[in-house]
Motif scaffolding. Structure first.
Motif, PDB file in Angstrom:
ATOM      1  N   UNK A 118      -0.895   3.897  -5.536  1.00 48.55           N
ATOM      2  CA  UNK A 118      -1.634   5.160  -5.507  1.00 48.55           C
ATOM      3  C   UNK A 118      -1.710   5.791  -6.902  1.00 48.55           C
ATOM      4  N   UNK A 119      -0.595   5.768  -7.623  1.00 46.78           N
ATOM      5  CA  UNK A 119      -0.608   6.297  -8.996  1.00 46.78           C
ATOM      6  C   UNK A 119      -1.576   5.505  -9.868  1.00 46.78           C
TER       7      UNK A 119
ATOM      8  N   UNK B  38      -4.273   9.922  -3.659  1.00 44.46           N
ATOM      9  CA  UNK B  38      -3.135  10.447  -2.915  1.00 44.46           C
ATOM     10  C   UNK B  38      -2.616   9.394  -1.949  1.00 44.46           C
ATOM     11  N   UNK B  39      -1.293   9.427  -1.763  1.00 43.68           N
ATOM     12  CA  UNK B  39      -0.680   8.554  -0.758  1.00 43.68           C
ATOM     13  C   UNK B  39       0.129   9.415   0.202  1.00 43.68           C
ATOM     14  N   UNK B  40       0.282   8.908   1.399  1.00 41.62           N
ATOM     15  CA  UNK B  40       1.066   9.611   2.418  1.00 41.62           C
ATOM     16  C   UNK B  40       1.821   8.573   3.238  1.00 41.62           C
ATOM     17  N   UNK B  41       3.147   8.653   3.213  1.00 39.98           N
ATOM     18  CA  UNK B  41       3.965   7.774   4.047  1.00 39.98           C
ATOM     19  C   UNK B  41       3.843   8.274   5.473  1.00 39.98           C
ATOM     20  N   UNK B  42       3.433   7.395   6.363  1.00 39.36           N
ATOM     21  CA  UNK B  42       3.307   7.754   7.773  1.00 39.36           C
ATOM     22  C   UNK B  42       4.711   7.691   8.376  1.00 39.36           C
TER      23      UNK B  42
ATOM     24  N   UNK C 140       5.915  -1.746  12.597  1.00 43.95           N
ATOM     25  CA  UNK C 140       5.556  -1.781  11.183  1.00 43.95           C
ATOM     26  C   UNK C 140       5.731  -0.415  10.534  1.00 43.95           C
ATOM     27  N   UNK C 141       5.706  -0.408   9.200  1.00 43.62           N
ATOM     28  CA  UNK C 141       5.645   0.818   8.415  1.00 43.62           C
ATOM     29  C   UNK C 141       4.212   0.960   7.917  1.00 43.62           C
ATOM     30  N   UNK C 142       3.824   2.203   7.598  1.00 44.54           N
ATOM     31  CA  UNK C 142       2.446   2.433   7.149  1.00 44.54           C
ATOM     32  C   UNK C 142       2.395   3.498   6.065  1.00 44.54           C
ATOM     33  N   UNK C 143       1.460   3.292   5.156  1.00 44.47           N
ATOM     34  CA  UNK C 143       1.174   4.262   4.102  1.00 44.47           C
ATOM     35  C   UNK C 143      -0.337   4.447   4.057  1.00 44.47           C
TER      36      UNK C 143
ATOM     37  N   UNK D 299      -7.485   4.263   3.629  1.00 39.11           N
ATOM     38  CA  UNK D 299      -7.030   2.902   3.938  1.00 39.11           C
ATOM     39  C   UNK D 299      -5.551   3.021   4.268  1.00 39.11           C
ATOM     40  N   UNK D 300      -5.154   2.375   5.337  1.00 38.18           N
ATOM     41  CA  UNK D 300      -3.754   2.333   5.713  1.00 38.18           C
ATOM     42  C   UNK D 300      -3.215   0.952   5.356  1.00 38.18           C
ATOM     43  N   UNK D 301      -2.093   0.943   4.648  1.00 33.62           N
ATOM     44  CA  UNK D 301      -1.400  -0.287   4.323  1.00 33.62           C
ATOM     45  C   UNK D 301      -0.272  -0.426   5.346  1.00 33.62           C
ATOM     46  N   UNK D 302      -0.286  -1.517   6.088  1.00 37.64           N
ATOM     47  CA  UNK D 302       0.718  -1.763   7.115  1.00 37.64           C
ATOM     48  C   UNK D 302       1.633  -2.885   6.642  1.00 37.64           C
TER      49      UNK D 302
END
Length: 140
Positions: free
Chosen positions: A31-32, A37-41, A51-54, A63-66
């Motif tokens: 994101x940097x 902007x990024x947001x940890x779900x 899973x984890x998601x951002x 876009x969600x990164x899983x």
């Protein structure tokens, strides 16, 4: 006959445990680099899932990164099931070993099993029909 599974399987001594903090830090770094902007779900937002998601807020939409263990996938939305995966080459190149970015084609494939399965693996594969469903699911 189906196509063989391409799920990541590392020898135990190579990668002893999944590090979700490293995944989150990598996503923040992406994101940097992209100046978005990024947001940890959080667990509360995701519910009980595999899973984890951002979330990255890109110019053309989120876009969600899983990430499940070291398998990575992308989607434009987390609502609804099954997840509609997308290929995002711009993000894929940020992930190197131990991560494996799964393509939409791989995620939508059915399994072809070439080894004996445990009872749990057999149940899981019968319940979740594709590799993507198996890796990125909500537990019921």
């Amino acid at each position: 006959m189906g196509i063989k599974s391409t799920l990541v399987s590392f020898p135990e001594e190579q990668f002893t445990g999944y590090d979700y903090v490293a995944f989150y830090n990598l996503c923040k770094s992406i994101a940097r680099d992209l100046r978005v902007k990024s947001h940890i779900i959080t667990y509360e937002e995701l519910g009980i899932c595999s899973y984890q998601a951002v979330k990255l807020s890109l110019r053309d939409g989120p876009i969600y990164i899983l990430c499940n263990n070291y398998d990575v996938a992308f989607t434009r939305e987390l609502e609804g099931y099954p997840i509609k995966f997308v290929d995002v080459s711009m993000l894929a190149h940020y992930f190197s070993l131990p991560y494996k970015v799964c393509s939409v084609e791989e995620l939508n494939r059915p399994f072809e099993i070439t080894r004996p399965l445990s009872d749990w693996e057999r149940y899981s594969i019968n319940y979740w029909k594709t590799q993507g469903d198996f890796l990125f699911n909500y537990w019921d």
